[in-house]
Design an enzyme around this catalytic site. Structure first.
Site, mmCIF file in Angstrom:
data_model
loop_
_atom_site.group_PDB
_atom_site.id
_atom_site.type_symbol
_atom_site.label_atom_id
_atom_site.label_comp_id
_atom_site.label_asym_id
_atom_site.label_seq_id
_atom_site.Cartn_x
_atom_site.Cartn_y
_atom_site.Cartn_z
ATOM 1 N N ARG A 166 -3.206 -9.741 5.241
ATOM 2 C CA ARG A 166 -3.017 -9.551 3.989
ATOM 3 C C ARG A 166 -1.713 -8.495 3.579
ATOM 4 O O ARG A 166 -1.657 -7.904 2.476
ATOM 5 C CB ARG A 166 -4.397 -8.825 3.308
ATOM 6 C CG ARG A 166 -5.647 -9.581 3.510
ATOM 7 C CD ARG A 166 -6.795 -9.125 2.870
ATOM 8 N NE ARG A 166 -7.265 -8.273 3.969
ATOM 9 C CZ ARG A 166 -8.250 -7.406 3.347
ATOM 10 N NH1 ARG A 166 -8.819 -7.158 2.246
ATOM 11 N NH2 ARG A 166 -8.807 -6.304 4.184
ATOM 12 N N PHE A 167 -1.007 -8.387 4.417
ATOM 13 C CA PHE A 167 0.436 -7.810 4.324
ATOM 14 C C PHE A 167 0.213 -6.314 3.532
ATOM 15 O O PHE A 167 1.234 -6.166 2.938
ATOM 16 C CB PHE A 167 1.070 -8.756 3.727
ATOM 17 C CG PHE A 167 1.003 -10.362 3.904
ATOM 18 C CD1 PHE A 167 1.376 -10.751 5.002
ATOM 19 C CD2 PHE A 167 0.400 -11.072 2.778
ATOM 20 C CE1 PHE A 167 1.097 -11.981 5.620
ATOM 21 C CE2 PHE A 167 0.232 -12.552 3.163
ATOM 22 C CZ PHE A 167 0.663 -12.804 4.531
ATOM 23 N N CYS A 168 -0.509 -5.737 3.796
ATOM 24 C CA CYS A 168 -0.843 -4.355 3.276
ATOM 25 C C CYS A 168 -0.448 -4.351 1.644
ATOM 26 O O CYS A 168 0.137 -3.500 1.039
ATOM 27 C CB CYS A 168 0.106 -3.193 3.827
ATOM 28 S SG CYS A 168 -0.009 -2.939 5.728
ATOM 29 N N ALA A 169 -1.182 -5.492 1.413
ATOM 30 C CA ALA A 169 -1.102 -5.723 -0.232
ATOM 31 C C ALA A 169 -2.428 -6.293 -0.686
ATOM 32 O O ALA A 169 -2.804 -7.347 -1.150
ATOM 33 C CB ALA A 169 0.044 -6.564 -0.571
ATOM 34 N N HIS B 156 0.862 -1.215 -0.245
ATOM 35 C CA HIS B 156 0.042 0.265 -0.041
ATOM 36 C C HIS B 156 0.979 1.207 0.048
ATOM 37 O O HIS B 156 0.324 2.174 -0.477
ATOM 38 C CB HIS B 156 -0.999 0.121 1.417
ATOM 39 C CG HIS B 156 -1.907 -1.103 1.298
ATOM 40 N ND1 HIS B 156 -2.601 -1.602 2.253
ATOM 41 C CD2 HIS B 156 -2.200 -1.990 0.355
ATOM 42 C CE1 HIS B 156 -3.482 -2.412 1.917
ATOM 43 N NE2 HIS B 156 -3.224 -2.789 0.934
#
Length: 437
Positions: free
Chosen positions: A349-352, A113
């Site tokens: 969601r790993f900032c993705a 992100h």
């Protein structure tokens, strides 16, 4: 490395050597970095704003750190090295400097992100290119996007924070140059694992975070070409960024000072420089490749475990592996590994979010990431823990709460463990919840 032999409490009251498989989020500080910071802290003079000896020493240390970071990243002679808080801060700074009227910012849907959201604030438009099943075809799509309409900047990750796959920067730069487009690299994941040379690769701008590169929290850097940075309004308005101020007007400084208003983070800058110096002497690629191979082979032999990859033809990857376990929510897997095996990694969601949506994983996945302190025993311990989960199930009952997944019977007392009043640390499940989104 600080915390290398840390022991952590388990849910049943026992303890275990902590297995840190979350380097992609935050890496522990190196001992040599901590020593360097401790040596600098007595010089608590005002950077660039005092005549006393400590102030002059602090100013020299700060500028020496700037020069050292530039050298380690292969900065060109006329590039600016601007200290920031982290990669996100650095990317937002550059987004405010992209000139209007020169075209869009183009990026991929695989990005963190931090390399998606800041460009939406830029004066120009943004376009996101959907990745293809192969890296080769994805690069064709990128070239098509750059040729379809003017693009001021191609913003791309150096290595995926989800799967660890490394992108070919020199090839990407060559594509961009054919269309008169500059290149920005989010190097938050790449820099702790691979040498980077801006001048040799032709990359125009690069950002990274100290806390992922074995320095303490709070320092990052933006390195790149001066013209856009000097032409843009200062990122922060305040002292240190000016040449002259009247009640009606202001003359802003050029160079790094223009975007470094306020009291600089001397300790952070020095720590980042020391960490990059140390990393230059510690090649990681072969060690991480062996650990990655061990983990992929071990997880691949367990029924119901699926490892993730973006492309089928990626030639290189850092020590990061994302996977799912059939029948178990990622948050439950993360809680189980921590509570029953003393293993720390990332779930969610790993900032993705766009990438995880493409994977068809609305609840995310689990990510293990290696670093300087990782051992083969760490990979083997994770494999054994996942195999036990699939074969026997968890020993505890886990409940999904507003604070994340928690074991129903949890005897861990972090206050006692730390030997101090750390009541706020008891909210660590909140951290897991925050990371999940």
């Amino acid at each position: 490395m600080l915390g290398a032999d840390l022991r952590v409490p388990l849910a049943d009251g026992r303890s275990a050597r902590y297995v840190n498989l979350d380097y992609a989020a935050t890496a522990p500080a190196l001992a040599c970095v901590a020593e360097r910071v401790n040596a600098v802290l007595p010089y608590a003079g005002s950077v660039h704003r005092g005549s006393g000896v400590p102030s002059r020493v602090a100013s020299g240390l700060y500028e020496n750190a700037r020069e050292s970071v530039g050298q380690r990243l292969g900065a060109r002679a006329d590039d600016h090295v601007i200290f920031t808080r982290n990669t996100t801060d650095a990317t937002n700074l550059l987004a405010a400097c992209v000139p209007a009227g020169r075209g869009d910012v183009v990026t991929l849907d695989v990005e963190h992100h931090a390399n998606l959201l800041p460009w939406r604030r830029a004066a120009c438009g943004t376009r996101v290119v959907a990745h293809a099943p192969t890296l080769a075809e994805t690069l064709v799509r990128v070239e098509d996007a750059l040729g379809a309409a003017p693009a001021a900047l191609l913003a791309i990750t150096g290595a995926s924070n989800v799967t660890g796959e490394v992108l070919p920067l020199e090839e990407i730069v060559a594509i961009a140059r054919r269309h008169g487009t500059r290149v920005f690299v989010d190097a938050a994941q790449l820099a702790p694992h691979r040498a980077i040379d801006l001048a040799e690769s032709g990359v125009d701008y690069l950002a990274l975070s100290g806390h992922k590169a074995y320095a303490p929290y709070g320092a990052g850097v933006l390195v790149g070409r001066a013209d856009w940075l000097d032409a843009a309004p200062p990122y922060l308005a305040g002292g240190g960024a000016v040449v002259e101020v009247t009640v009606d007007d202001v003359a802003w400084a050029d160079g790094p000072r223009r975007h470094e208003a306020g009291t600089p983070n001397l300790a952070g800058a020095v720590a980042l420089a020391a960490a990059l110096d140390a990393l230059a002497e510690l090649p990681l690629a072969d060690h991480e490749a062996a650990l990655r191979r061990t983990l992929l082979e071990g997880l691949g032999a367990i029924a119901g475990v699926t490892t993730l990859s973006i492309w089928s033809d990626t030639p290189d990857a850092i020590g990061t592996v994302a996977f799912t376990v059939e029948g178990y929510a990622p948050g439950l897997v993360g809680a189980y590994l921590s509570a029953e095996h003393g293993i720390g990694l990332r779930d969610g969601r790993f900032c993705a979010h766009p990438l995880l949506a493409r994977f068809g994983l609305p609840d995310g996945a689990v990510r293990a990431s290696f670093g300087l302190g990782s051992r083969h025993a760490d990979a083997e311990r994770l494999i054994a823990a996942i195999e036990k989960l699939v074969t026997d199930g968890p020993a505890n009952t886990y409940n999904q709460t507003s604070e994340g997944w928690l074991p129903a019977d949890d005897r861990r007392d972090l206050t006692t463990w730390l030997g101090a009043d750390v009541s706020r640390a008891k909210a660590s499940p909140c951290e897991r919840r925050r990371h999940a989104v």
